[in-house]
Design a protein around this motif. Structure first.
Motif, PDB file in Angstrom:
ATOM      1  N   TRP A   6      -2.254   0.142  -6.513  1.00  0.00           N
ATOM      2  CA  TRP A   6      -0.895   0.382  -6.986  1.00  0.00           C
ATOM      3  C   TRP A   6      -0.786   0.046  -8.461  1.00  0.00           C
ATOM      4  O   TRP A   6      -1.474  -0.841  -8.959  1.00  0.00           O
ATOM      5  CB  TRP A   6       0.101  -0.457  -6.191  1.00  0.00           C
ATOM      6  N   VAL A   7       0.093   0.762  -9.147  1.00  0.00           N
ATOM      7  CA  VAL A   7       0.399   0.451 -10.533  1.00  0.00           C
ATOM      8  C   VAL A   7       1.877   0.090 -10.628  1.00  0.00           C
ATOM      9  O   VAL A   7       2.724   0.709  -9.989  1.00  0.00           O
ATOM     10  CB  VAL A   7       0.056   1.624 -11.485  1.00  0.00           C
ATOM     11  N   SER A   8       2.161  -0.938 -11.398  1.00  0.00           N
ATOM     12  CA  SER A   8       3.540  -1.385 -11.625  1.00  0.00           C
ATOM     13  C   SER A   8       3.926  -1.127 -13.075  1.00  0.00           C
ATOM     14  O   SER A   8       3.137  -1.367 -13.990  1.00  0.00           O
ATOM     15  CB  SER A   8       3.656  -2.874 -11.312  1.00  0.00           C
ATOM     16  N   SER A   9       5.151  -0.677 -13.277  1.00  0.00           N
ATOM     17  CA  SER A   9       5.691  -0.476 -14.623  1.00  0.00           C
ATOM     18  C   SER A   9       6.543  -1.659 -15.076  1.00  0.00           C
ATOM     19  O   SER A   9       7.328  -1.537 -16.015  1.00  0.00           O
ATOM     20  CB  SER A   9       6.540   0.811 -14.657  1.00  0.00           C
ATOM     21  N   VAL A  10       6.374  -2.802 -14.418  1.00  0.00           N
ATOM     22  CA  VAL A  10       7.226  -3.954 -14.716  1.00  0.00           C
ATOM     23  C   VAL A  10       7.100  -4.400 -16.169  1.00  0.00           C
ATOM     24  O   VAL A  10       8.057  -4.912 -16.757  1.00  0.00           O
ATOM     25  CB  VAL A  10       6.916  -5.113 -13.745  1.00  0.00           C
ATOM     26  N   MET A  11       5.936  -4.193 -16.787  1.00  0.00           N
ATOM     27  CA  MET A  11       5.754  -4.642 -18.161  1.00  0.00           C
ATOM     28  C   MET A  11       6.527  -3.788 -19.166  1.00  0.00           C
ATOM     29  O   MET A  11       6.625  -4.149 -20.336  1.00  0.00           O
ATOM     30  CB  MET A  11       4.272  -4.677 -18.515  1.00  0.00           C
ATOM     31  N   SER A  12       7.067  -2.666 -18.709  1.00  0.00           N
ATOM     32  CA  SER A  12       7.930  -1.848 -19.554  1.00  0.00           C
ATOM     33  C   SER A  12       9.407  -2.179 -19.387  1.00  0.00           C
ATOM     34  O   SER A  12      10.264  -1.562 -20.022  1.00  0.00           O
ATOM     35  CB  SER A  12       7.716  -0.355 -19.245  1.00  0.00           C
ATOM     36  N   ASP A  13       9.705  -3.156 -18.534  1.00  0.00           N
ATOM     37  CA  ASP A  13      11.088  -3.568 -18.276  1.00  0.00           C
ATOM     38  C   ASP A  13      11.456  -4.697 -19.238  1.00  0.00           C
ATOM     39  O   ASP A  13      11.158  -5.862 -18.993  1.00  0.00           O
ATOM     40  CB  ASP A  13      11.234  -4.033 -16.830  1.00  0.00           C
ATOM     41  N   TYR A  14      12.113  -4.337 -20.322  1.00  0.00           N
ATOM     42  CA  TYR A  14      12.411  -5.325 -21.362  1.00  0.00           C
ATOM     43  C   TYR A  14      13.615  -6.195 -21.020  1.00  0.00           C
ATOM     44  O   TYR A  14      13.945  -7.113 -21.774  1.00  0.00           O
ATOM     45  CB  TYR A  14      12.612  -4.615 -22.706  1.00  0.00           C
ATOM     46  N   SER A  15      14.250  -5.930 -19.880  1.00  0.00           N
ATOM     47  CA  SER A  15      15.336  -6.811 -19.458  1.00  0.00           C
ATOM     48  C   SER A  15      14.782  -8.153 -18.974  1.00  0.00           C
ATOM     49  O   SER A  15      15.491  -9.161 -18.980  1.00  0.00           O
ATOM     50  CB  SER A  15      16.169  -6.159 -18.357  1.00  0.00           C
ATOM     51  N   ILE A  16      13.514  -8.145 -18.542  1.00  0.00           N
ATOM     52  CA  ILE A  16      12.869  -9.416 -18.206  1.00  0.00           C
ATOM     53  C   ILE A  16      12.711 -10.193 -19.516  1.00  0.00           C
ATOM     54  O   ILE A  16      12.174  -9.697 -20.492  1.00  0.00           O
ATOM     55  CB  ILE A  16      11.501  -9.189 -17.545  1.00  0.00           C
ATOM     56  N   GLY A  17      13.165 -11.396 -19.540  1.00  0.00           N
ATOM     57  CA  GLY A  17      13.116 -12.196 -20.766  1.00  0.00           C
ATOM     58  C   GLY A  17      14.390 -12.146 -21.585  1.00  0.00           C
ATOM     59  O   GLY A  17      14.509 -12.866 -22.577  1.00  0.00           O
ATOM     60  N   ASN A  18      15.346 -11.299 -21.163  1.00  0.00           N
ATOM     61  CA  ASN A  18      16.591 -11.178 -21.922  1.00  0.00           C
ATOM     62  C   ASN A  18      17.601 -12.243 -21.499  1.00  0.00           C
ATOM     63  O   ASN A  18      17.963 -12.329 -20.332  1.00  0.00           O
ATOM     64  CB  ASN A  18      17.185  -9.780 -21.709  1.00  0.00           C
ATOM     65  N   ARG A  19      18.010 -13.081 -22.439  1.00  0.00           N
ATOM     66  CA  ARG A  19      19.054 -14.084 -22.226  1.00  0.00           C
ATOM     67  C   ARG A  19      18.747 -14.966 -21.009  1.00  0.00           C
ATOM     68  O   ARG A  19      19.594 -15.169 -20.137  1.00  0.00           O
ATOM     69  CB  ARG A  19      20.417 -13.414 -22.096  1.00  0.00           C
ATOM     70  N   GLN A  20      17.540 -15.508 -20.979  1.00  0.00           N
ATOM     71  CA  GLN A  20      17.132 -16.352 -19.855  1.00  0.00           C
ATOM     72  C   GLN A  20      17.717 -17.763 -19.928  1.00  0.00           C
ATOM     73  O   GLN A  20      17.726 -18.481 -18.926  1.00  0.00           O
ATOM     74  CB  GLN A  20      15.605 -16.485 -19.818  1.00  0.00           C
ATOM     75  N   GLY A  21      18.142 -18.176 -21.124  1.00  0.00           N
ATOM     76  CA  GLY A  21      18.680 -19.524 -21.275  1.00  0.00           C
ATOM     77  C   GLY A  21      17.625 -20.588 -21.435  1.00  0.00           C
ATOM     78  O   GLY A  21      17.910 -21.780 -21.234  1.00  0.00           O
ATOM     79  N   ILE A  22      16.396 -20.209 -21.786  1.00  0.00           N
ATOM     80  CA  ILE A  22      15.319 -21.165 -22.023  1.00  0.00           C
ATOM     81  C   ILE A  22      14.657 -20.860 -23.369  1.00  0.00           C
ATOM     82  O   ILE A  22      14.636 -19.717 -23.814  1.00  0.00           O
ATOM     83  CB  ILE A  22      14.256 -21.143 -20.901  1.00  0.00           C
ATOM     84  N   ARG A  23      14.147 -21.904 -23.999  1.00  0.00           N
ATOM     85  CA  ARG A  23      13.396 -21.749 -25.251  1.00  0.00           C
ATOM     86  C   ARG A  23      12.118 -22.565 -25.178  1.00  0.00           C
ATOM     87  O   ARG A  23      11.971 -23.444 -24.329  1.00  0.00           O
ATOM     88  CB  ARG A  23      14.233 -22.175 -26.462  1.00  0.00           C
ATOM     89  N   GLU A  24      11.234 -22.333 -26.131  1.00  0.00           N
ATOM     90  CA  GLU A  24       9.878 -22.830 -26.010  1.00  0.00           C
ATOM     91  C   GLU A  24       9.483 -23.782 -27.141  1.00  0.00           C
ATOM     92  O   GLU A  24      10.145 -23.873 -28.176  1.00  0.00           O
ATOM     93  CB  GLU A  24       8.903 -21.641 -26.016  1.00  0.00           C
ATOM     94  N   LYS A  25       8.388 -24.453 -26.896  1.00  0.00           N
ATOM     95  CA  LYS A  25       7.723 -25.256 -27.912  1.00  0.00           C
ATOM     96  C   LYS A  25       6.241 -24.895 -27.883  1.00  0.00           C
ATOM     97  O   LYS A  25       5.585 -25.007 -26.841  1.00  0.00           O
ATOM     98  CB  LYS A  25       7.878 -26.750 -27.648  1.00  0.00           C
ATOM     99  N   PHE A  26       5.718 -24.430 -29.005  1.00  0.00           N
ATOM    100  CA  PHE A  26       4.292 -24.161 -29.102  1.00  0.00           C
ATOM    101  C   PHE A  26       3.557 -25.406 -29.582  1.00  0.00           C
ATOM    102  O   PHE A  26       4.138 -26.287 -30.219  1.00  0.00           O
ATOM    103  CB  PHE A  26       4.024 -22.986 -30.057  1.00  0.00           C
ATOM    104  N   TYR A  27       2.289 -25.470 -29.293  1.00  0.00           N
ATOM    105  CA  TYR A  27       1.477 -26.620 -29.692  1.00  0.00           C
ATOM    106  C   TYR A  27       1.535 -26.816 -31.210  1.00  0.00           C
ATOM    107  O   TYR A  27       1.344 -25.871 -31.984  1.00  0.00           O
ATOM    108  CB  TYR A  27       0.032 -26.418 -29.254  1.00  0.00           C
ATOM    109  N   GLY A  28       1.826 -28.039 -31.612  1.00  0.00           N
ATOM    110  CA  GLY A  28       1.882 -28.368 -33.028  1.00  0.00           C
ATOM    111  C   GLY A  28       3.134 -27.904 -33.740  1.00  0.00           C
ATOM    112  O   GLY A  28       3.259 -28.066 -34.954  1.00  0.00           O
ATOM    113  N   GLU A  29       4.091 -27.348 -32.994  1.00  0.00           N
ATOM    114  CA  GLU A  29       5.327 -26.822 -33.583  1.00  0.00           C
ATOM    115  C   GLU A  29       6.536 -27.565 -33.012  1.00  0.00           C
ATOM    116  O   GLU A  29       6.456 -28.233 -31.978  1.00  0.00           O
ATOM    117  CB  GLU A  29       5.461 -25.324 -33.295  1.00  0.00           C
ATOM    118  N   ASP A  30       7.687 -27.417 -33.684  1.00  0.00           N
ATOM    119  CA  ASP A  30       8.930 -27.989 -33.193  1.00  0.00           C
ATOM    120  C   ASP A  30       9.493 -27.134 -32.056  1.00  0.00           C
ATOM    121  O   ASP A  30       9.099 -25.976 -31.861  1.00  0.00           O
ATOM    122  CB  ASP A  30       9.957 -28.068 -34.329  1.00  0.00           C
TER     123      ASP A  30
END
Length: 225
Positions: A6-30
């Motif tokens: 099976w093939v999924s087109s989920v990676m073309s769904d840009y609504s995933i990640g939209n306004r999730q209410g979370i933010r990140e910290k990368f290594y060595g960054e604020d």
């Protein structure tokens, strides 16, 4: 060995990640600021993101070190597939299913998500989805959907195609797709996330609430061309 792919087109769904209410910290960054305006990522993160989308296995330090919730109501609506910065992450029933399958060299990397204080850890568990398999079984000449060239041998040294709005039987792969990992990318097809019939069936049986937009792959004889 499963007799379906099976093939999924989920990676073309840009609504995933939209306004999730979370933010990140990368290594060595604020910590990223508590805002829905994500801004431009550093060059090293952008490069890792491109490799992630091609299915290449990343180092742990390429991903966010941790995340925090700044908008709780938004976070409560997030499904079992979500974004950790520009990368994919999983939780809940989807994570439980993926743990039982061959994800290649990568796999699931547990990471922390904190409350707004950036100290109190949410129960989770939460996992970064580190893609770990790329196969070369896509057959453009046998694929029925319209293909858009992204790279060409003449110009770039290799072929890369994109296609959208897939239906059952549109995408053609050789039987080499049955070998190896249950979750993978195809080297010559952009944005498609492929999976074995066993993994597809397990996701469906678990009633994972993610719009994978599955299409059944057609298996053809011969070699990719």
């Amino acid at each position: 060995m499963s007799d379906t792919v099976w093939v999924s087109s989920v990676m073309s769904d840009y609504s995933i990640g939209n306004r999730q209410g979370i933010r990140e910290k990368f290594y060595g960054e604020d910590w990223a600021p508590p805002t829905f305006q994500l801004g431009v990522k550093p060059q090293n993160v952008l490069e890792a993101h491109l490799r992630h989308n091609r299915g290449e296995t990343l180092e742990r330090t390429d991903f966010p070190e941790a995340m925090y919730v700044f908008a709780e109501n938004n976070w409560k609506r997030v499904g079992d597939l979500f974004c950790a910065g520009p990368f994919y992450a999983v939780k809940g029933s989807l994570a439980d299913v993926l743990k039982e399958f061959d994800l290649g060299k990568g796999g699931l990397l547990e990471f922390p998500i904190y409350e707004a204080d950036k100290t109190t850890r949410l129960p989770g568990p939460f996992y970064l989805l580190n893609f770990g398999a790329v196969k070369d079984s896509f057959v453009p000449s046998e694929t029925r959907s319209r293909l858009f060239p992204r790279r060409t041998v003449e110009r770039d040294g290799y072929d890369l195609w994109a296609t959208y709005d897939l239906e059952d039987g549109d995408v053609a792969l050789t039987a080499a797709a049955f070998e190896g990992a249950d979750l993978w990318h195809e080297r010559k097809l952009e944005s498609g996330l492929f999976m074995s019939g066993r993994l597809h069936d397990a996701i469906q049986a678990a009633k994972v609430k993610v719009k994978f937009r599955f299409a059944r792959v057609r298996i053809v004889s011969g070699t990719p061309r």
